[in-house]
Design an enzyme around this catalytic site. Structure first.
Site, mmCIF file in Angstrom:
data_model
loop_
_atom_site.group_PDB
_atom_site.id
_atom_site.type_symbol
_atom_site.label_atom_id
_atom_site.label_comp_id
_atom_site.label_asym_id
_atom_site.label_seq_id
_atom_site.Cartn_x
_atom_site.Cartn_y
_atom_site.Cartn_z
ATOM 1 N N HIS A 6 0.797 -1.225 0.000
ATOM 2 C CA HIS A 6 0.000 0.000 0.000
ATOM 3 C C HIS A 6 0.830 1.276 0.000
ATOM 4 C CE1 HIS A 6 -3.349 -2.761 0.671
ATOM 5 N NE2 HIS A 6 -3.951 -1.878 -0.101
ATOM 6 N N ARG B 58 -15.461 1.817 -2.068
ATOM 7 C CA ARG B 58 -15.295 0.607 -1.279
ATOM 8 C C ARG B 58 -15.365 0.959 0.203
ATOM 9 N NH1 ARG B 58 -9.788 -2.615 -1.782
ATOM 10 N NH2 ARG B 58 -8.930 -0.955 -0.509
ATOM 11 N N GLU C 72 -11.562 -11.301 -3.959
ATOM 12 C CA GLU C 72 -10.143 -11.163 -3.609
ATOM 13 C C GLU C 72 -9.552 -12.438 -3.036
ATOM 14 O OE1 GLU C 72 -9.129 -6.957 -2.330
ATOM 15 O OE2 GLU C 72 -10.882 -7.389 -1.099
ATOM 16 N N ASN D 210 -4.642 -7.852 -6.506
ATOM 17 C CA ASN D 210 -3.499 -7.816 -5.569
ATOM 18 C C ASN D 210 -3.696 -8.858 -4.477
ATOM 19 O OD1 ASN D 210 -2.781 -5.555 -7.036
ATOM 20 N ND2 ASN D 210 -3.689 -4.133 -5.569
ATOM 21 N N ASP D 211 -4.894 -8.854 -3.899
ATOM 22 C CA ASP D 211 -5.166 -9.833 -2.847
ATOM 23 C C ASP D 211 -5.431 -11.207 -3.426
ATOM 24 O OD1 ASP D 211 -4.856 -8.637 -0.310
ATOM 25 O OD2 ASP D 211 -6.575 -7.359 -0.728
ATOM 26 N N CYS E 149 -9.729 -4.483 -10.555
ATOM 27 C CA CYS E 149 -9.275 -3.190 -10.051
ATOM 28 C C CYS E 149 -7.929 -3.268 -9.335
ATOM 29 C CB CYS E 149 -10.328 -2.559 -9.141
ATOM 30 S SG CYS E 149 -10.698 -3.554 -7.695
HETATM 31 C C1 PEP Z 1 -6.742 -5.611 -4.555
HETATM 32 O O1 PEP Z 1 -6.600 -6.358 -3.588
HETATM 33 O O2 PEP Z 1 -6.410 -5.909 -5.715
HETATM 34 C C2 PEP Z 1 -7.337 -4.276 -4.391
HETATM 35 C C3 PEP Z 1 -7.675 -3.549 -5.430
HETATM 36 O O3 PEP Z 1 -7.480 -3.793 -3.112
HETATM 37 P P1 PEP Z 1 -6.228 -3.312 -2.225
HETATM 38 O O4 PEP Z 1 -5.040 -3.198 -3.129
HETATM 39 O O5 PEP Z 1 -6.592 -2.014 -1.600
HETATM 40 O O6 PEP Z 1 -6.119 -4.410 -1.219
HETATM 41 MG MG MG Z 2 -7.532 -5.879 -1.711
#
Ligand code: PEP
Ligand code: MG
Length: 580
Positions: free
Chosen positions: A193, A336, A434, A457-458, A505
């Site tokens: 992050h 979100r 996710e 990402n998750d 996303c």
């Molecule tokens: C993800 O997990 O891809 C996502 C968009 O959320 P974050 O990166 O905030 O966990």
């Molecule tokens: Mg995420």
């Protein structure tokens, strides 16, 4: 002599500036025993250090209030009150009176307090652990006569390159943007992050530099190249000239891309796709609205919370969401709900957990704290009067969570109706996919939601069991692993069957090769950082869906590894673009 440190590119851009080293870690303290006749002097030394820390915090508080407003400044009030806490001081004094040196006495008591707070049943007290750590570092640095590395204490206009071991999202948000021009961290990856925030703030960044900070003294001139992922220490004149030229070339390329930004995202075989923007902080909204994005596909609201002394109240949240909705003037804005936890710590800290990414985060925390959650839901329903706001729930693994959230949403509607304030009673509700659980069982979600958005990402992290922020695992974080691709294909197919929009996303959606793969997997909506909007549109306008389908079928039927998938996709994409 120069030296080039190599890390992971995290946020594009080139900065030439002095290194500002930030060692914001609790220093090691050696045991030191004092004589009885030294006790009074040691007590006086403790009080002098605490007084100095208080003066320093008061200065920081004043500065934060002027720069960021009273809400941000309140975090320093919490720390100031710790320094005057009678019980804390008494415990430290008692140890000094037992012949312990002031720094060890302070260290022991602060560690005890942190442990006690971390296990406390009250969330508010658990959240104070981060503040205690800040106070711990600050006072020990004074007692041990260490340099003051405060990140907010860099002169304006320095264009400094902040080099540190690791940076939390809250510290990142507190950086003085007029002083810090770029960020370099030893830890971290492109999907951590801190990297996501650096992109939102437009700060060039390199992460995963491993032991960079250890080889630096601070003050040396350096070039940070966020596109290449390098930090060049003490560069030569010609390297500086070269960096400046590349910065100009980058700018020219950005301008070229800006022309594509306003074009439609239609493939060569006539399939219209949707490209939206990720917005992480409300201040980004106006700029993001000019990026060519067809609305917001993901607003990460937790950045309204991290690093704060108090949770933002309903009005403050309403203003933030309304700002984004108005900036996008009627285009969809998917907001979100709080995704706090993992590496996004709320209000100065979080309960200590052995596995935070498998812990009490996101929708789990919100459902367990319904009053906190409903403040956000009410703010969203009120802001929805000013635009096409849609609500998205993070980290959902079972449909029960969606149903529970709906109950709270209905209650929020009733509460607002009773207050007679303007609000919209019906707002689309979607979920993020996710986890493998959500992906594999997404047919169990479809009847209860209005849209799906894959958080790659998750999804990659949980599918491959690879911590997204761990620099040692960065090469193993491979979104093109066949398991990840099959999960995405499953979600896209289920969405299509039930006529539900499916977006991606995560960071995957920003990279041309991955976008080619995602189109082949059936994804028709993308949400990416505003800078990437034209890059993605240009790619989409240069390919056919048919070529993407063929490429992904061939890759998935013949490859067993991410590397093999990548090689096939690269070859196919070159052909599709007429390059090879
Ligand atoms: C993800 O997990 O891809 C996502 C968009 O959320 P974050 O990166 O905030 O966990
Ligand atoms: Mg995420």
């Amino acid at each position: 002599m120069d030296s080039v440190l190599r890390g992971i590119p995290a946020s594009a851009g080139i900065v030439v500036g002095p290194v500002h080293l930030l060692r914001w870690e609790v220093p090691e303290v050696r045991q030191r025993l004092i004589l009885d006749e030294e006790i009074d002097a040691e007590l006086a030394r403790l009080h002098a250090a605490i007084d100095r820390a208080r003066v320093r915090l008061t200065t920081l508080r004043t500065r934060a209030e002027a720069q960021a407003g009273p809400e941000e400044a309140a975090i320093f009030d919490v720390q100031l009150s710790m320094l005057t806490d009678g019980e804390l001081l008494k415990s430290i004094e008692a140890l000094i009176k037992q012949n312990l040196g002031a720094e060890k006495a302070f260290d022991i008591v602060l560690l005890e307090w942190q442990q006690h707070f971390a296990r406390h049943a009250t969330p508010m007290l658990r959240e104070r652990v981060g503040d205690l750590t800040d106070v711990h570092i600050r006072v020990l640095s004074i007692l041990l006569d260490l340099p003051d590395h405060d990140p907010v204490d860099v002169p304006k206009g320095s264009n400094a390159i902040l080099v540190t071991h690791d940076l939390t999202p809250s510290l990142t948000l507190q950086l003085d943007r007029e002083a810090i021009g770029a960020i370099a961290t030893e830890e971290g990856t492109a999907t951590a992050h801190v990297a996501i925030l650096a992109r939102s703030l437009g700060l060039p960044a390199v992460v995963g530099l491993r032991s960079a900070a250890k080889t630096l003294r601070g003050g040396e001139l350096a070039i940070l190249d966020g596109t290449e992922g390098t930090l060049t220490i003490s560069p030569t004149e010609s390297e500086i000239a070269d960096a400046r030229l590349r910065a100009v070339a980058d700018q020219a390329r950005d301008e070229e891309l800006r022309e594509v930004a306003q074009a439609e995202a239609v493939t060569l075989d006539g399939v219209a796709l949707v490209v939206r923007a990720n917005v992480d902080i409300p201040e980004e909204a106006e700029l993001a609205a000019t990026s060519g994005a067809d609305g917001v596909g993901l607003m990460r609201t937790e950045f309204l919370v991290v690093g704060r002394a108090h949770m933002p109240d309903e009005d403050e949240q309403y203003r933030a969401y309304r700002r984004v909705a108005e900036a996008f003037a009627g285009r969809p804005v998917i907001i979100r709900t709080f995704d706090i936890g993992g590496d996004k710590l709320p209000v100065g800290g979080h309960p200590h957990e052995a596995n935070p990414f498998l812990g009490w985060r996101a929708i789990r925390m919100c459902l367990d704290e319904p009053e906190l959650f409903k403040v956000q839901l009410r703010a969203l329903l009120r802001a929805a009067v000013h635009g096409d706001i849609r609500i998205m729930l993070p980290l959902v693994v079972t449909v029960d969570e969606v149903r529970e959230a709906r109950v709270l949403l209905d209650e929020s509607v009733q509460e607002l109706a009773a207050r007679r304030v303007p609000f919209r009673s019906s707002v689309p509700l979607g979920v993020m996919v996710e986890t493998p659980a959500a992906a594999l069982a997404c047919d169990t979600l479809v009847r209860d939601v209005d849209f799906l958005s894959i958080g790659s990402n998750d999804l990659v992290q949980y599918t491959l069991a690879v911590d997204r922020g761990n620099v040692n695992l960065a090469p193993r974080f491979t979104p093109l692993h066949p398991a990840v691709l099959r999960l995405i294909r499953e979600v896209a197919a289920t969405g299509a069957q039930h006529d539900l929009p499916v977006a991606v996303c995560g960071e995957m959606a920003s990279q041309p090769l991955m976008v080619f793969a995602l189109v082949g997997l059936g994804v028709r909506q993308f949400s990416v950082s505003p800078r990437a909007v034209p890059v993605v549109k240009r790619l989409l306008r240069s390919i056919t869906v048919a070529a993407a389908n063929d490429a992904i079928s061939s890759a998935l039927s013949t490859s067993g590894t991410a590397r093999e998938v990548e090689l096939i996709l690269r070859r196919r994409l070159r052909v599709a673009l007429g390059e090879g």
